[in-house]
Design an enzyme around this catalytic site. Structure first.
Site, PDB file in Angstrom:
ATOM      1  N   ASP A  48      -1.294  -7.570   3.325  1.00  0.00           N
ATOM      2  CA  ASP A  48      -1.388  -6.108   3.273  1.00  0.00           C
ATOM      3  C   ASP A  48       0.014  -5.507   3.389  1.00  0.00           C
ATOM      4  O   ASP A  48       0.718  -5.756   4.365  1.00  0.00           O
ATOM      5  CB  ASP A  48      -2.258  -5.595   4.427  1.00  0.00           C
ATOM      6  N   TYR A  53       6.465   0.740   3.347  1.00  0.00           N
ATOM      7  CA  TYR A  53       7.030  -0.264   4.266  1.00  0.00           C
ATOM      8  C   TYR A  53       8.382  -0.783   3.735  1.00  0.00           C
ATOM      9  O   TYR A  53       9.136  -1.407   4.478  1.00  0.00           O
ATOM     10  CB  TYR A  53       6.105  -1.473   4.459  1.00  0.00           C
ATOM     11  N   LYS A  78      -0.074   0.260  -1.124  1.00  0.00           N
ATOM     12  CA  LYS A  78      -0.558   1.643  -0.914  1.00  0.00           C
ATOM     13  C   LYS A  78       0.365   2.666  -1.569  1.00  0.00           C
ATOM     14  O   LYS A  78       1.587   2.468  -1.618  1.00  0.00           O
ATOM     15  CB  LYS A  78      -0.655   1.944   0.591  1.00  0.00           C
ATOM     16  N   HIS A 109      -2.368   5.982   1.042  1.00  0.00           N
ATOM     17  CA  HIS A 109      -1.898   5.660   2.398  1.00  0.00           C
ATOM     18  C   HIS A 109      -2.290   6.742   3.412  1.00  0.00           C
ATOM     19  O   HIS A 109      -2.753   6.437   4.505  1.00  0.00           O
ATOM     20  CB  HIS A 109      -0.378   5.478   2.357  1.00  0.00           C
TER      21      HIS A 109
END
Ligand code: A2P
Length: 309
Positions: A48, A53, A78, A109
């Site tokens: 994931d 990120y 996402k 997200h």
């Protein structure tokens, strides 16, 4: 008494999703590269990540270097809030960084759109320091822009994160939705079980995913004596094993994050939790005096969470 987590669920898109995933938030590029290679070699089949990120490139490299075949893997990324106006460009960028032709799951997200032409690519702000939110852009409009991504083969399934029952209801009852959301990803652990939200989503055919299932960094759960007592009953399993096992006991996907090789391995070892222990953890927040949410960014003036859920 522990065994490797091999449970999978069937999504409403028909795809299989492994119940255990490696979470990758808050890890450096090198840490995430090594963690993903290690996790895949130790049997994890679900990774994931998220555009926000900033680690899709090392994850892509790790997937290639792991030797695990693409069709044996489930990869989620996402859509970030400053790209709600153009999810197609955003997913193409994610795929380029991951070095993949498709992802298995693409999630919105946060149900809030940020200014795509603001003063920062990730978190644009207004002069008063608050997030530069486009208040008249509903997330249901973004969701409509995700549907063509399935039709064009960029992702197999789509879904949402961080929405309440009322927002999910709004989405599920819109007459122009052609592809139902397959997944709801929210923060879930014994301090934040969100029973009503989980039940609502599961009753409507979504698979629910638990983020921060161990209680995030410096987790009080990992030091809790009552959970330790449960862990001791299962041949001295770790508290993390009990938390991962509880998430699977309640039929959710569990996104356990670790960059430590031994913890990555031990988090994939689960026990078949007895119903009595599962029920105890279901009631844990109530017993301990209330819920605790560990991830709560400031989206003011938008209210994201409903504490009654
Ligand atoms: P680390 O990456 O150094 O292992 P969550 O999944 O709820 O976000 O929690 C992740 C946090 O828990 C991270 O700080 C992670 O640190 C730590 N963690 C992950 N697995 C374990 C474990 N088995 N025992 C103790 N801490 C863990």
């Amino acid at each position: 008494m522990t065994h490797q987590a091999t449970t999978t669920y069937t999504l409403n898109s028909g795809a299989q999703i492994p119940a255990l995933a490696l979470g990758t938030w808050q890890a450096t590029d090198q840490q995430v590269y090594e963690s993903v290679v290690h996790a895949l070699q130790k049997g994890y089949r679900h990774i994931d990540t998220a555009a926000a990120y900033g680690n899709e490139e090392p994850i892509g490299r790790a997937i290639r270097d792991s030797g695990v075949k693409r069709d044996e893997l489930f990869v989620t990324t996402k859509l970030w809030s400053s790209n709600h106006n153009d999810p197609e460009s955003a997913i193409r960028k994610s795929l380029e960084l991951l070095g993949l032709d498709y992802v298995d799951l693409y999630l919105i997200h946060w149900p809030v759109a940020l200014n795509p032409n603001g003063n920062h690519p990730i978190v644009p702000t207004k002069p008063d320091g608050s997030r530069d939110i486009i208040l008249d852009w509903p997330f249901t409009k973004t969701y409509k822009l995700l549907e063509p991504l399935v039709e064009k083969g960029y992702t197999k399934s789509i879904g949402v994160c961080n929405v309440t029952i009322s927002k999910l209801d709004q989405l599920l009852s819109s007459s122009d939705i052609k592809i139902k959301p397959s997944v709801l990803q929210v923060e879930l652990h014994p301090y934040l079980p969100q029973h009503k939200l989980v039940k609502y989503a599961q009753d409507h055919g979504l698979v629910v995913e638990a983020y921060s299932p161990l209680g995030s960094s410096n987790s009080p759960l990992l030091k809790d004596e009552d959970i330790q007592t449960i862990a001791n009953k299962y041949d001295n399993a770790s508290i993390a094993t009990i938390l991962v096992s509880w998430a699977i006991w309640r039929k959710t996907v569990v996104l356990a994050k670790s960059v430590n090789p031994l913890r990555i391995e031990s988090n994939s070892q689960i026990v078949d939790l007895g119903d009595e222990d599962g029920e105890f953890l279901n009631n844990f927040a109530e017993i301990k005096g209330g819920i605790k949410r560990f991830v709560d960014p400031n989206w003011s003036p938008v209210v994201i969470f409903d504490t009654n859920e």
